[in-house]
Motif scaffolding. Structure first.
Motif, PDB file in Angstrom:
ATOM      1  N   ASN A  81      26.999  55.695  19.549  1.00 12.88           N
ATOM      2  CA  ASN A  81      25.790  55.552  20.350  1.00 12.88           C
ATOM      3  C   ASN A  81      26.035  54.392  21.307  1.00 12.88           C
ATOM      4  N   GLN A  82      26.504  54.703  22.508  1.00  9.62           N
ATOM      5  CA  GLN A  82      26.961  53.672  23.437  1.00  9.62           C
ATOM      6  C   GLN A  82      25.869  52.671  23.782  1.00  9.62           C
ATOM      7  N   ASP A  83      24.643  53.137  23.987  1.00 10.48           N
ATOM      8  CA  ASP A  83      23.552  52.217  24.329  1.00 10.48           C
ATOM      9  C   ASP A  83      23.286  51.239  23.186  1.00 10.48           C
ATOM     10  N   LEU A  84      23.221  51.755  21.964  1.00  3.37           N
ATOM     11  CA  LEU A  84      23.017  50.887  20.809  1.00  3.37           C
ATOM     12  C   LEU A  84      24.200  49.943  20.631  1.00  3.37           C
ATOM     13  N   HIS A  85      25.396  50.458  20.816  1.00  3.19           N
ATOM     14  CA  HIS A  85      26.601  49.638  20.702  1.00  3.19           C
ATOM     15  C   HIS A  85      26.552  48.473  21.702  1.00  3.19           C
ATOM     16  N   ASP A  86      26.155  48.761  22.934  1.00  6.79           N
ATOM     17  CA  ASP A  86      26.067  47.715  23.957  1.00  6.79           C
ATOM     18  C   ASP A  86      25.029  46.661  23.580  1.00  6.79           C
ATOM     19  N   ILE A  87      23.883  47.085  23.058  1.00  8.72           N
ATOM     20  CA  ILE A  87      22.838  46.140  22.650  1.00  8.72           C
ATOM     21  C   ILE A  87      23.349  45.233  21.532  1.00  8.72           C
TER      22      ILE A  87
ATOM     23  N   THR B 169      28.060  51.626  15.178  1.00  7.50           N
ATOM     24  CA  THR B 169      27.337  52.014  16.401  1.00  7.50           C
ATOM     25  C   THR B 169      28.234  52.656  17.454  1.00  7.50           C
TER      26      THR B 169
ATOM     27  N   LYS C 212      26.491  44.641  20.670  1.00  9.49           N
ATOM     28  CA  LYS C 212      27.615  43.835  21.161  1.00  9.49           C
ATOM     29  C   LYS C 212      27.127  42.634  21.960  1.00  9.49           C
ATOM     30  N   ASN C 213      26.166  42.858  22.850  1.00 15.72           N
ATOM     31  CA  ASN C 213      25.601  41.756  23.624  1.00 15.72           C
ATOM     32  C   ASN C 213      24.937  40.719  22.718  1.00 15.72           C
TER      33      ASN C 213
END
Length: 108
Positions: free
Chosen positions: A83-89, A80, A91-92
Motif C-alpha cells: 500500500n504505497q500511500d500507507l507506506h509513504d505515511i 505496508t 516512512k515519513n
C-alpha cells in the motif's frame, strides 16, 4: 489457568476495541444524521479484530525471519509495502522521529 487469563485479556481488548469503534461510528453518524445498529458496530469490530490479528502475525513473522525477537519499524515498513500511500505515511513518520531523535542527542 494461564489460558483463562489470556482469554480474559483478549476479551477485555476486544471490548475496548468495540467501545472505541462505537464512539467513532457514533461521532460520524451524528455528523451525517444517520443511525447504525449495534449489530453493525459488532460486525465492524470483528472485521477490525481479524485485521489486527493478521497484522500481528505478519509482524511477528517478519521479525522472526530477521532473527529478532523484537518488532521494529523495518517490520512495519515491510508490512505496508503493498500500500504505497500507507507506506509513504509510515516512512515519513519514522524519518521525522529519527531526525528529531538525532537533533536532541547531545554532541560529544
Amino acid at each position: 489457568m494461564a489460558g483463562d487469563a489470556q482469554e480474559d485479556v483478549r476479551e477485555r481488548l476486544k471490548a475496548a476495541l468495540w467501545f472505541a469503534i462505537g464512539k467513532m461510528v457514533d461521532e460520524e453518524m451524528l455528523k451525517r444524521n444517520r443511525n447504525v445498529t449495534p449489530q453493525f458496530i459488532g460486525a465492524l469490530t470483528e472485521m477490525v479484530w481479524a485485521q489486527i490479528e493478521n497484522v500481528a502475525i505478519d509482524l511477528e513473522s517478519f521479525s522472526r525471519h530477521a532473527g529478532r525477537s523484537t518488532i521494529t519499524t523495518d517490520d512495519v515498513l515491510l508490512l505496508t509495502r503493498r500500500n504505497q500511500d500507507l507506506h509513504d505515511i509510515v516512512k515519513n513518520f519514522v524519518d521525522e522521529k529519527k531526525a528529531a531523535k538525532t537533533q536532541t542527542r547531545p554532541k560529544r
